[in-house]
Design an enzyme around this catalytic site. Structure first.
Site, PDB file in Angstrom:
ATOM      1  N   PHE A  16     -16.882 -10.833  -4.678  1.00 57.00           N
ATOM      2  CA  PHE A  16     -17.143 -11.325  -3.508  1.00 57.00           C
ATOM      3  C   PHE A  16     -16.319 -10.591  -2.140  1.00 57.00           C
ATOM      4  O   PHE A  16     -16.934 -10.300  -1.150  1.00 57.00           O
ATOM      5  CB  PHE A  16     -16.453 -13.076  -3.308  1.00 57.00           C
TER       6      PHE A  16
ATOM      7  N   VAL B  48     -15.838   0.386 -11.067  1.00 61.65           N
ATOM      8  CA  VAL B  48     -16.806  -0.525 -11.571  1.00 61.65           C
ATOM      9  C   VAL B  48     -16.469  -0.387 -13.356  1.00 61.65           C
ATOM     10  O   VAL B  48     -15.775   0.728 -13.728  1.00 61.65           O
ATOM     11  CB  VAL B  48     -18.195  -0.341 -11.371  1.00 61.65           C
ATOM     12  N   ARG B  49     -16.836  -1.417 -13.799  1.00 64.24           N
ATOM     13  CA  ARG B  49     -16.403  -1.586 -15.286  1.00 64.24           C
ATOM     14  C   ARG B  49     -17.437  -0.904 -16.111  1.00 64.24           C
ATOM     15  O   ARG B  49     -17.254  -0.140 -17.130  1.00 64.24           O
ATOM     16  CB  ARG B  49     -16.480  -2.940 -15.944  1.00 64.24           C
TER      17      ARG B  49
ATOM     18  N   ALA C 278      -9.717  -6.525  -7.377  1.00 66.53           N
ATOM     19  CA  ALA C 278     -10.427  -6.995  -8.800  1.00 66.53           C
ATOM     20  C   ALA C 278      -9.169  -7.857  -9.466  1.00 66.53           C
ATOM     21  O   ALA C 278      -8.148  -7.844  -9.193  1.00 66.53           O
ATOM     22  CB  ALA C 278     -10.429  -5.635  -9.612  1.00 66.53           C
TER      23      ALA C 278
ATOM     24  N   ARG D 214      -8.977 -11.426 -12.498  1.00 63.98           N
ATOM     25  CA  ARG D 214      -9.553 -12.710 -13.198  1.00 63.98           C
ATOM     26  C   ARG D 214      -9.402 -13.862 -12.039  1.00 63.98           C
ATOM     27  O   ARG D 214      -8.209 -14.217 -11.773  1.00 63.98           O
ATOM     28  CB  ARG D 214      -8.733 -12.897 -14.582  1.00 63.98           C
TER      29      ARG D 214
ATOM     30  N   TYR E 242      -3.176 -18.852 -12.900  1.00 68.52           N
ATOM     31  CA  TYR E 242      -3.587 -17.643 -12.008  1.00 68.52           C
ATOM     32  C   TYR E 242      -2.430 -17.266 -10.890  1.00 68.52           C
ATOM     33  O   TYR E 242      -2.139 -16.190 -10.691  1.00 68.52           O
ATOM     34  CB  TYR E 242      -4.761 -18.733 -11.114  1.00 68.52           C
TER      35      TYR E 242
ATOM     36  N   LYS F 105      -0.407 -13.847 -10.592  1.00 73.30           N
ATOM     37  CA  LYS F 105      -0.511 -12.943  -9.260  1.00 73.30           C
ATOM     38  C   LYS F 105       1.007 -12.667  -8.912  1.00 73.30           C
ATOM     39  O   LYS F 105       1.239 -11.735  -8.380  1.00 73.30           O
ATOM     40  CB  LYS F 105      -1.054 -13.665  -8.124  1.00 73.30           C
TER      41      LYS F 105
ATOM     42  N   ILE G   6     -26.105 -35.381   1.649  1.00 71.81           N
ATOM     43  CA  ILE G   6     -25.262 -36.424   0.756  1.00 71.81           C
ATOM     44  C   ILE G   6     -24.310 -37.082   1.548  1.00 71.81           C
ATOM     45  O   ILE G   6     -23.342 -36.374   2.077  1.00 71.81           O
ATOM     46  CB  ILE G   6     -24.799 -35.978  -0.631  1.00 71.81           C
TER      47      ILE G   6
END
Length: 316
Positions: free
Chosen positions: A11, A32-33, A71, A73, A142, A146, A192
């Site tokens: 993102f 990139v991977r 980058a 997780r 997470y 970090k 909603i």
């Protein structure tokens, strides 16, 4: 100046590489991977590398002046891995530190690390925001991963002279946003009714993607960005009620809200073991960006209203 950006399929990273590609005298390289992750039509150079998988052996950094590391997780609400903390550490901590050591050994001058406000914690009291002086207090795997990456980067900086810049954003919104913010957009689009008209006394800091990109670009050259930690936001904190009103207006679907006692909403959340989700909706999390603004001479170029409108235009 040649800049390597990691996380270019994500993102933030995908938007950042496009943003920097339009700045004169910057040569941007994306990491990139796999080859399939490289956009079909692009003028940007891409190199293969993967965090937590001996990336220092698979990517050439010899000609890179600066790395912007986005980058990692991402925070996962329902983590199905057998050992979440170790999986977060593998990518967010060890992968980051491997890359930073490779950078230092290759002569890279500066390493900009996109961390998270979750390093500081999950909530604040009204008008007592997190600041650059706040003690780190991560609550989940997470945030812990970090925080550990930040500490490791400071050690590498002290040992090698690599300049490290750490940025801790709160919730980032913009085109292709995922997670809770995207869920709100879908709910509002469906008209909603939500029982959140009474959630007016909390305050949440956010940052629009365009403001974050502007601040990262400032950190590339600014001498005061070296070896600093910066918090960032739009500099305006909103109640949940105000956010829903603004977000609904920006997508052309006015929020349908009705009043319901906040204390009962919290009791229901506790009953169904949804306190963490309730905190993100009804709790307070504010950040103080005065250190960022004074050190960098930077102010958010876009208001919240502009950020939401830009997001909607780009989505269309």
């Amino acid at each position: 100046m040649k800049i390597l950006v990691t996380g270019t399929t994500g993102f933030i990273g995908s938007a950042l590489i496009k943003h920097l590609a339009h700045i004169q005298d910057l040569c941007v390289v994306g990491m990139v991977r796999s080859i399939k992750d490289i956009p079909v039509s692009t003028t940007v150079e891409f190199r293969l590398g993967e965090l937590g998988n001996s990336n220092k052996k698979t990517i050439d950094l010899s000609d890179i002046d600066l790395i912007i590391h986005t980058a990692g997780r991402a925070h996962i609400m329902k983590d199905g891995s057998a050992n979440p903390i170790e999986e977060f550490r593998r990518v967010n901590t060890f992968g980051t530190l491997d890359l930073a050591r490779s950078a230092a050994n290759s002569g890279v001058k500066r390493f900009i690390f996109l961390s998270s406000i979750k390093v500081n914690g999950e909530s604040t009291n009204i008008d007592l925001p997190f600041s650059v002086k706040s003690i780190a207090d991560p609550k989940d795997p997470y945030g812990v991963s970090k925080h550990e990456a930040e500490m490791g980067l400071r050690r590498i900086s002290n040992e090698t002279g690599l300049e490290v810049t750490i940025i801790r954003p709160p919730l980032v919104y913009g085109p292709r946003v995922k997670g809770n913010f995207n869920t709100l957009i879908k709910v509002l689009s469906s008209r909603i009714p939500l029982p959140l008209a009474s959630v007016r006394n909390n305050r949440r800091s956010m940052v629009g993607l365009d403001n974050l990109l502007s601040m990262i670009a400032t950190c590339i050259r600014h001498p005061n960005a070296a070896n600093q930690t910066f918090l960032i936001s739009d500099k305006v904190d909103l109640s949940t009620y105000s956010l829903l009103r603004l977000l609904g207006a920006s997508i052309g679907k006015p929020a349908v809200l009705f009043k319901f006692p906040v204390v009962i909403l919290n009791l229901i959340a506790k009953l169904f073991n949804m306190e963490t989700k309730a905190q993100k909706i009804m709790g307070t999390l504010q950040v103080d960006i005065s250190h960022t603004c004074s050190h960098l001479g930077w102010e958010p170029p876009f208001s919240v209203e502009q950020g939401l409108k830009n997001m909607n235009k780009k989505i269309k």
